[in-house]
Write an enzyme that holds these catalytic residues in place. Structure first.
Site, PDB file in Angstrom:
ATOM      1  N   CYS A  33       0.809  -1.335   0.187  1.00  0.00           N
ATOM      2  CA  CYS A  33      -0.015  -0.015  -0.034  1.00  0.00           C
ATOM      3  C   CYS A  33       0.786   1.356  -0.073  1.00  0.00           C
ATOM      4  CB  CYS A  33      -1.054  -0.044   1.303  1.00  0.00           C
ATOM      5  SG  CYS A  33      -0.068   0.066   2.599  1.00  0.00           S
ATOM      6  N   CYS A 104      -2.951  -0.933   8.631  1.00  0.00           N
ATOM      7  CA  CYS A 104      -2.395   0.347   9.038  1.00  0.00           C
ATOM      8  C   CYS A 104      -2.349  -0.006  10.606  1.00  0.00           C
ATOM      9  CB  CYS A 104      -3.535   1.483   8.740  1.00  0.00           C
ATOM     10  SG  CYS A 104      -3.315   1.923   7.176  1.00  0.00           S
TER      11      CYS A 104
END
Length: 142
Positions: A33, A104
């Site tokens: 990402c 995350c």
């Protein structure tokens, strides 16, 4: 899509910056990402308490929010307690994340652990047995 807390920590991130002469610095990233997180720790040598924690993150809003929340969760804590901060704790403190952004919170946990591992290495201590012992204690307690 995002909770109010996620949006708040993205729009008003806490503890952004660097700590000169940091006790430990941890950098992690996810090539998939493109998120990169760096956590800086200032640890009191006598009490082993994290006096200050700052971060720099390159990435999406969720990456910034999880970095910000992770610094809030470990600041003022002992090293032992900081090592117990999990990605789940970060997500819960932010009132959740979308499934496709859960990585995350994992990066935030890993960045804190990397900074603590760096601190131990600077002290001449192998961090692996310490982290393993804490994980074992947590597993047996749960």
């Amino acid at each position: 899509m995002y909770s109010e807390k996620v949006m708040d920590h993205f729009n008003n991130p806490r503890n952004v910056g660097e700590i000169e002469q940091a006790s430990g610095v941890g950098t992690v990233g996810n090539a998939k990402c493109g998120d990169i997180m760096r956590i800086y720790l200032d640890i009191d040598e006598e009490t082993k308490v994290i006096n200050d924690c700052k971060f720099k993150t390159f990435g999406c809003g969720a990456a910034v929010a999880t970095s910000s929340m992770a610094t809030e969760l470990v600041k003022g804590k002992s090293i032992y307690d900081a090592l117990k901060v999990t990605n789940k704790a970060v997500m819960e403190a932010l009132d959740g994340l979308p499934a496709h952004k859960m990585h995350c919170s994992v990066l935030a946990e890993q960045a804190v652990r990397a900074a603590l591992a760096d601190y131990y290495k600077r002290q001449g201590i192998d961090p692996e047995p310490i982290v393993g012992t804490i994980q074992e204690i947590d597993h047996n307690a749960g």
